[in-house]
Write an enzyme that holds these catalytic residues in place. Sequence first.
Site, mmCIF file in Angstrom:
data_model
loop_
_atom_site.group_PDB
_atom_site.id
_atom_site.type_symbol
_atom_site.label_atom_id
_atom_site.label_comp_id
_atom_site.label_asym_id
_atom_site.label_seq_id
_atom_site.Cartn_x
_atom_site.Cartn_y
_atom_site.Cartn_z
ATOM 1 N N SER A 174 0.830 -1.201 0.000
ATOM 2 C CA SER A 174 0.000 0.000 0.000
ATOM 3 C C SER A 174 0.861 1.245 0.000
ATOM 4 C CB SER A 174 -0.888 0.009 1.254
ATOM 5 O OG SER A 174 -1.532 1.251 1.423
ATOM 6 N N TYR A 209 0.129 0.242 10.541
ATOM 7 C CA TYR A 209 -0.238 -0.249 9.216
ATOM 8 C C TYR A 209 0.896 0.009 8.226
ATOM 9 C CZ TYR A 209 -2.875 -0.765 4.838
ATOM 10 O OH TYR A 209 -3.301 -1.138 3.597
#
Length: 314
Positions: free
Chosen positions: A158, A184
């Site tokens: 990501s 994350y």
Amino acid sequence: MTERITTPFGFETTALEVVEGVDLSGRRAVVTGGASGIGVETVRALAAAGAEVTIAARNLEAGREVASALSASTGNEKILVAPLELASQESVKAFARAWDGPLHLLVNNAGVMAPPLTRTPEGWELQFATNHFGHFALTLGLFDALRAEGARVVNVSSAGHLSSPVVFDDIHYERREYDRWQSYGQSKTANILFGVEAGARWASEGITMNALMPGGILTALQRHITPEELEERRRLRGGDRPMRFKTPEQGAATTLVLAVSPLVEGRSGLYFEDCDEALPHEEGMTSGLAAYAADPEAAAQLWKVSEETLKVQA
């Protein structure tokens, strides 16, 4: 310096468009998280091209429903379902032990994003345990199946990796304050670094591994956040325009490029966005590859930490 890879595809390309004209008959694939979001579209495209696809899913009932629907729509009856809980090392080991025969494509697609601080029974922070440790152990557990035929491993990372390198001094937030986005980010950086070191270690085995940013897609992955929070994250990273969201069909396209395109044959350690190899990240931009995510020393350290933590080796 190796020339940057670009493809005929782009932001609006769908996964089915990427596999048009591709024949995957006789090829076997595993897609983690294949029962929801872009995982469904990844399975759909691989099955449409003729591959045997195993959906590795936490929810077997949901997996079977997806498999049945995709078999009906693609005409491919070889869509299978097997249980996999990436946050459980026992589940990961069981999946790997049960696998029989060669494996040509492993798509490490599943993940969690920005939950409240949660720990596994081992005390590991959930995002790192799921997004990296789970896929690391799974890939190494399937190593012999991948090596038998030569294979591609695709890690869904990501642009969130721009939020943090892997903080080796305190991966699991035992001393620093938990930040769900930073957490994350480091797990997504780990997805990229995994491929960097795999390329160095596995080149002679015929196994390649690359990572990608699928784009902004509204799926169950965002169950802990709102579209407004996503937009705020983009603004804080320097975005000067509203975030453009993709459909799940578009979001799976870059995965399929890394899975099937001859342009990436034999290449490892790359990071793609919008179907092309990403450019280096520039300050103020919300895209590109952070230098720390391409650092071979960090990649080697991550591999060592992962092996030692999980007590696995390949």
